[in-house]
Design a protein around this motif. Sequence first.
Motif, PDB file in Angstrom:
ATOM      1  N   PHE A 197      -6.862  66.286 110.622  1.00 60.57           N
ATOM      2  CA  PHE A 197      -8.307  66.210 110.832  1.00 60.57           C
ATOM      3  C   PHE A 197      -8.901  67.618 110.762  1.00 60.57           C
ATOM      4  N   GLY A 198      -9.567  67.941 109.652  1.00 64.25           N
ATOM      5  CA  GLY A 198     -10.210  69.244 109.511  1.00 64.25           C
ATOM      6  C   GLY A 198      -9.265  70.392 109.198  1.00 64.25           C
ATOM      7  N   GLY A 199      -8.019  70.074 108.814  1.00 60.71           N
ATOM      8  CA  GLY A 199      -7.070  71.156 108.537  1.00 60.71           C
ATOM      9  C   GLY A 199      -5.834  70.677 107.801  1.00 60.71           C
ATOM     10  N   GLY A 200      -4.752  71.449 107.955  1.00 59.36           N
ATOM     11  CA  GLY A 200      -3.483  71.101 107.302  1.00 59.36           C
ATOM     12  C   GLY A 200      -3.547  71.265 105.796  1.00 59.36           C
ATOM     13  N   PHE A 201      -4.088  72.399 105.335  1.00 60.66           N
ATOM     14  CA  PHE A 201      -4.303  72.572 103.898  1.00 60.66           C
ATOM     15  C   PHE A 201      -3.050  73.087 103.189  1.00 60.66           C
ATOM     16  N   ASP A 202      -2.908  72.694 101.921  1.00 65.80           N
ATOM     17  CA  ASP A 202      -1.932  73.277 101.011  1.00 65.80           C
ATOM     18  C   ASP A 202      -2.748  74.029  99.958  1.00 65.80           C
ATOM     19  N   VAL A 203      -2.603  75.358  99.896  1.00 67.21           N
ATOM     20  CA  VAL A 203      -3.455  76.137  98.983  1.00 67.21           C
ATOM     21  C   VAL A 203      -3.267  75.709  97.527  1.00 67.21           C
ATOM     22  N   TYR A 204      -2.108  75.102  97.217  1.00 66.08           N
ATOM     23  CA  TYR A 204      -1.882  74.674  95.824  1.00 66.08           C
ATOM     24  C   TYR A 204      -2.526  73.324  95.507  1.00 66.08           C
ATOM     25  N   ASN A 205      -3.289  72.788  96.468  1.00 62.21           N
ATOM     26  CA  ASN A 205      -4.186  71.651  96.196  1.00 62.21           C
ATOM     27  C   ASN A 205      -5.651  72.079  96.316  1.00 62.21           C
ATOM     28  N   SER A 206      -5.872  73.397  96.443  1.00 60.66           N
ATOM     29  CA  SER A 206      -7.239  73.892  96.657  1.00 60.66           C
ATOM     30  C   SER A 206      -8.021  73.887  95.347  1.00 60.66           C
ATOM     31  N   PHE A 207      -9.333  73.876  95.474  1.00 58.68           N
ATOM     32  CA  PHE A 207     -10.209  73.904  94.301  1.00 58.68           C
ATOM     33  C   PHE A 207     -10.615  75.338  93.992  1.00 58.68           C
ATOM     34  N   SER A 208     -10.675  75.646  92.718  1.00 56.29           N
ATOM     35  CA  SER A 208     -11.189  76.934  92.274  1.00 56.29           C
ATOM     36  C   SER A 208     -12.137  76.667  91.111  1.00 56.29           C
ATOM     37  N   GLY A 209     -13.346  77.212  91.185  1.00 58.03           N
ATOM     38  CA  GLY A 209     -14.354  76.933  90.162  1.00 58.03           C
ATOM     39  C   GLY A 209     -15.693  76.681  90.816  1.00 58.03           C
ATOM     40  N   GLU A 210     -16.501  75.818  90.189  1.00 58.85           N
ATOM     41  CA  GLU A 210     -17.852  75.537  90.680  1.00 58.85           C
ATOM     42  C   GLU A 210     -18.019  74.057  91.012  1.00 58.85           C
ATOM     43  N   LEU A 211     -18.708  73.797  92.126  1.00 59.22           N
ATOM     44  CA  LEU A 211     -19.042  72.422  92.528  1.00 59.22           C
ATOM     45  C   LEU A 211     -20.544  72.328  92.754  1.00 59.22           C
ATOM     46  N   ALA A 212     -21.112  71.180  92.396  1.00 67.14           N
ATOM     47  CA  ALA A 212     -22.558  70.965  92.564  1.00 67.14           C
ATOM     48  C   ALA A 212     -22.852  69.471  92.703  1.00 67.14           C
ATOM     49  N   ASP A 213     -24.107  69.183  93.054  1.00 67.12           N
ATOM     50  CA  ASP A 213     -24.622  67.801  93.060  1.00 67.12           C
ATOM     51  C   ASP A 213     -23.733  66.839  93.845  1.00 67.12           C
ATOM     52  N   VAL A 214     -23.370  67.253  95.059  1.00 63.94           N
ATOM     53  CA  VAL A 214     -22.515  66.421  95.915  1.00 63.94           C
ATOM     54  C   VAL A 214     -23.385  65.447  96.711  1.00 63.94           C
ATOM     55  N   TYR A 215     -23.034  64.165  96.625  1.00 63.95           N
ATOM     56  CA  TYR A 215     -23.766  63.119  97.349  1.00 63.95           C
ATOM     57  C   TYR A 215     -22.792  62.117  97.949  1.00 63.95           C
ATOM     58  N   LEU A 216     -23.169  61.558  99.099  1.00 72.65           N
ATOM     59  CA  LEU A 216     -22.455  60.416  99.667  1.00 72.65           C
ATOM     60  C   LEU A 216     -23.491  59.399 100.128  1.00 72.65           C
TER      61      LEU A 216
END
Length: 202
Positions: free
Chosen positions: A138-157
């Motif tokens: 919950f809110g953690g436990g990251f693996d940097v090799y699943n991380s995003f690199s680049g640009e993100l936009a127009d996020v909606y839910l």
Amino acid sequence: DLYRKVFVFRNDPSDAYVVLRAKLEQPLQNFTVCLRSYTDLTRPHSLFSYATKAQDNEILLFKPKPSEYRFYVGGKFVTFRVPEGRGDWEHVCASWESATGIAEFWLNGKPWPHKGLRRGYTVGAEAAILLGQEQDGFGGGFDVYNSFSGELADVYLWDVGLSPDKMRAAYQSLRLPPAVLAWKSLSYDVKGDVVVKPRLRE
């Protein structure tokens, strides 16, 4: 208001992420998530991660390789095979309906064949919602090799399944119904090396 702006995740691999705050009154029986990404990553990466204390992959949009998207609901996933991007923005929308267990996936304004996923399930409301990392807790436990690199936009839910017309409107950045998370009124916190910049190209 992030209209015509992007989140730039500068590092690869990265420990950075963006926390999104949504006003969810109750658990979700239906939802649609949409976003635009621009990256040259070929390794696995997370685009949108929604975790509850009970389930870390409550909602997850994940790209294991350039020709594939995985859409998770309640820890289970379906795979959508896609043409490899040609170094351009990719717009994705994924929606899910508990009553039928139907998962919908749209890429650049076009629908892929429906798939079945988690019929009768309910998505929890108390969520940690992150861009740029995949939560293994919950809110953690990251693996940097699943991380995003680049640009993100127009996020909606949205807490509803969008109609085909609205799916196309999301792709074209047209007028959209009120959302639980909306790019034009986003409540967020940046953690680590993420920069907000004007969008350079359509």
